[in-house]
Design a protein around this motif. Structure first.
Motif, PDB file in Angstrom:
ATOM      1  N   SER A   9       0.866  -1.172   0.000  1.00 59.86           N
ATOM      2  CA  SER A   9       0.000   0.000   0.000  1.00 59.86           C
ATOM      3  C   SER A   9       0.908   1.229   0.000  1.00 59.86           C
ATOM      4  CB  SER A   9      -0.903   0.009   1.240  1.00 59.86           C
ATOM      5  OG  SER A   9      -1.716   1.167   1.261  1.00 59.86           O
ATOM      6  N   ARG A  11       1.344   5.101   0.337  1.00 55.08           N
ATOM      7  CA  ARG A  11       0.634   6.207   0.988  1.00 55.08           C
ATOM      8  C   ARG A  11       1.375   7.518   0.760  1.00 55.08           C
ATOM      9  NH1 ARG A  11      -4.111   4.757   3.609  1.00 55.08           N
ATOM     10  NH2 ARG A  11      -4.365   2.507   3.280  1.00 55.08           N
ATOM     11  N   ASP A  12       0.920   8.254  -0.237  1.00 56.05           N
ATOM     12  CA  ASP A  12       1.555   9.529  -0.569  1.00 56.05           C
ATOM     13  C   ASP A  12       1.433  10.522   0.583  1.00 56.05           C
ATOM     14  OD1 ASP A  12       2.321   8.735  -3.162  1.00 56.05           O
ATOM     15  OD2 ASP A  12       0.331   9.197  -3.955  1.00 56.05           O
ATOM     16  N   GLN A  13       0.281  10.507   1.279  1.00 53.80           N
ATOM     17  CA  GLN A  13       0.081  11.456   2.375  1.00 53.80           C
ATOM     18  C   GLN A  13       1.159  11.321   3.442  1.00 53.80           C
ATOM     19  OE1 GLN A  13      -4.192  10.369   3.089  1.00 53.80           O
ATOM     20  NE2 GLN A  13      -4.364  12.557   3.513  1.00 53.80           N
ATOM     21  N   GLY A  14       1.456  10.088   3.810  1.00 54.69           N
ATOM     22  CA  GLY A  14       2.438   9.857   4.862  1.00 54.69           C
ATOM     23  C   GLY A  14       3.840   9.634   4.353  1.00 54.69           C
ATOM     24  N   GLU A  15       3.987   9.607   3.030  1.00 54.36           N
ATOM     25  CA  GLU A  15       5.276   9.389   2.376  1.00 54.36           C
ATOM     26  C   GLU A  15       5.930   8.088   2.843  1.00 54.36           C
ATOM     27  OE1 GLU A  15       7.685  12.879   2.858  1.00 54.36           O
ATOM     28  OE2 GLU A  15       6.405  14.096   1.552  1.00 54.36           O
ATOM     29  N   SER A  51      -8.717  -0.617  -3.110  1.00 55.01           N
ATOM     30  CA  SER A  51      -8.901   0.772  -3.518  1.00 55.01           C
ATOM     31  C   SER A  51     -10.255   1.040  -4.147  1.00 55.01           C
ATOM     32  CB  SER A  51      -7.809   1.171  -4.511  1.00 55.01           C
ATOM     33  OG  SER A  51      -7.831   0.308  -5.648  1.00 55.01           O
ATOM     34  N   HIS A 156      -3.511  -2.393   2.952  1.00 54.45           N
ATOM     35  CA  HIS A 156      -4.381  -1.211   3.028  1.00 54.45           C
ATOM     36  C   HIS A 156      -4.763  -0.923   4.486  1.00 54.45           C
ATOM     37  CE1 HIS A 156      -7.326   1.708   1.570  1.00 54.45           C
ATOM     38  NE2 HIS A 156      -8.167   1.209   2.469  1.00 54.45           N
ATOM     39  N   GLY A 159      -1.685   0.336   6.345  1.00 54.71           N
ATOM     40  CA  GLY A 159      -1.383   1.699   5.931  1.00 54.71           C
ATOM     41  C   GLY A 159      -2.294   2.712   6.594  1.00 54.71           C
ATOM     42  N   SER A 160      -3.579   2.384   6.720  1.00 51.30           N
ATOM     43  CA  SER A 160      -4.518   3.293   7.378  1.00 51.30           C
ATOM     44  C   SER A 160      -4.185   3.432   8.862  1.00 51.30           C
ATOM     45  CB  SER A 160      -5.953   2.771   7.213  1.00 51.30           C
ATOM     46  OG  SER A 160      -6.329   2.760   5.847  1.00 51.30           O
ATOM     47  N   LEU A 163      -1.194   5.775   9.096  1.00 50.89           N
ATOM     48  CA  LEU A 163      -1.597   7.157   8.832  1.00 50.89           C
ATOM     49  C   LEU A 163      -2.238   7.769  10.070  1.00 50.89           C
ATOM     50  CD1 LEU A 163      -3.118   7.107   5.224  1.00 50.89           C
ATOM     51  CD2 LEU A 163      -1.041   8.291   5.959  1.00 50.89           C
TER      52      LEU A 163
END
Length: 257
Positions: A9, A11-15, A51, A156, A159-160, A163
């Motif tokens: 997964s 995760r661009d938000q959390g890099e 997704s 997924h 990853g959540s 985040l």
């Protein structure tokens, strides 16, 4: 012999990237494909994707519930690395497998590892895995090798959770029926996700100073995951590594009701 399935997964938000390794005593791909057929689906065209939009799609929700159940039937390990180190994902998978073998959580035996498409592993690591008895199947099609769909779901979820630990997302969900709580009681999303996968996470039951009961207490419910089923890439920035340790490093398997 074990069957290993790996997906990630991003995760661009959390890099960061979370790679999830599902470990099963049996080959589960045919079982999953047969379940999709039982749902009235074409398993080649309607594989589960974490997704995809689930709201209002009863079949997708049923697929999600099923892969969630299948994850709990398996064992789960993970590797975490920074987003800018994406090309090293497969090599970090190899390090995770070596870590599992070294700690005895994966037997030194013949294993089959199915890796999702476009995840590269260097020739050197491939050779080491082969020497360790791990037969690699790179660029596996997740529709055909449906066990990878479990890894997609697990990565997924993980990853959540990370985040949330990083403070990037914040969401509450209702406990629901048969949860052991009042159905309308609200919990953080990360707690709910962890409650669903905690028994699958690979670790070692051990005394952890400041956390566990006294060392001689036979009812110690704490398992150490870091260094066992959790591999943190050495290239992770310290804030990411610390958050990963806090979220996944120790697993509690006692009663949460």
């Amino acid at each position: 012999m074990a069957y290993l399935y790996f997906d990630e997964s991003i995760r661009d938000q959390g890099e960061f990237i979370v790679g999830a390794l599902i470990i099963s005593d049996t080959e589960v791909s045919n079982e999953i494909r047969e379940q999709w057929i039982a749902f009235g689906l074409d398993p080649d065209a309607n594989e589960y994707k974490s997704s995809s939009i689930k709201n209002g799609d009863e079949i997708s929700l049923r697929q999600r519930d099923y892969v969630g159940y299948m994850v709990t039937r398996s064992k789960l390990a993970l590797t975490i690395l920074p987003l800018n180190d994406r090309r090293q994902l497969g090599n970090n998978l190899a390090e995770l497998i070596f870590q599992l073998i070294k700690t005895g959580l994966l037997e030194e035996s013949e294993h089959s590892a199915y890796v999702d498409e476009n995840i590269k592993i260097s020739q050197a690591y491939q050779a080491r895995l082969q020497e360790a008895g791990v037969k690699l199947f790179l660029n596996s099609n997740s529709a055909t090798i449906a066990g990878i769909q479990l890894s997609d779901h697990a990565s997924h979820i993980l990853g959540s959770m990370l985040l949330e630990e990083l403070g990037i997302i914040k969401k509450q969900v209702k406990a629901g029926e048969n949860s052991g709580y009042h159905p309308d009681e609200l919990f953080e999303l990360g707690f709910e996700l962890w409650a669903n996968v905690r028994y699958a996470l690979l670790g070692k039951q051990t005394y952890i100073e400041g956390v566990s009961p006294p060392p001689d207490d036979p009812a110690n419910p704490y398992f150490k995951i870091e260094g066992y089923g959790l591999h943190i890439a050495p290239t992770c920035p310290e804030p990411l590594a610390q958050s990963a340790r806090k979220r996944f490093g120790i697993n509690y398997l006692g009663c949460i009701h």
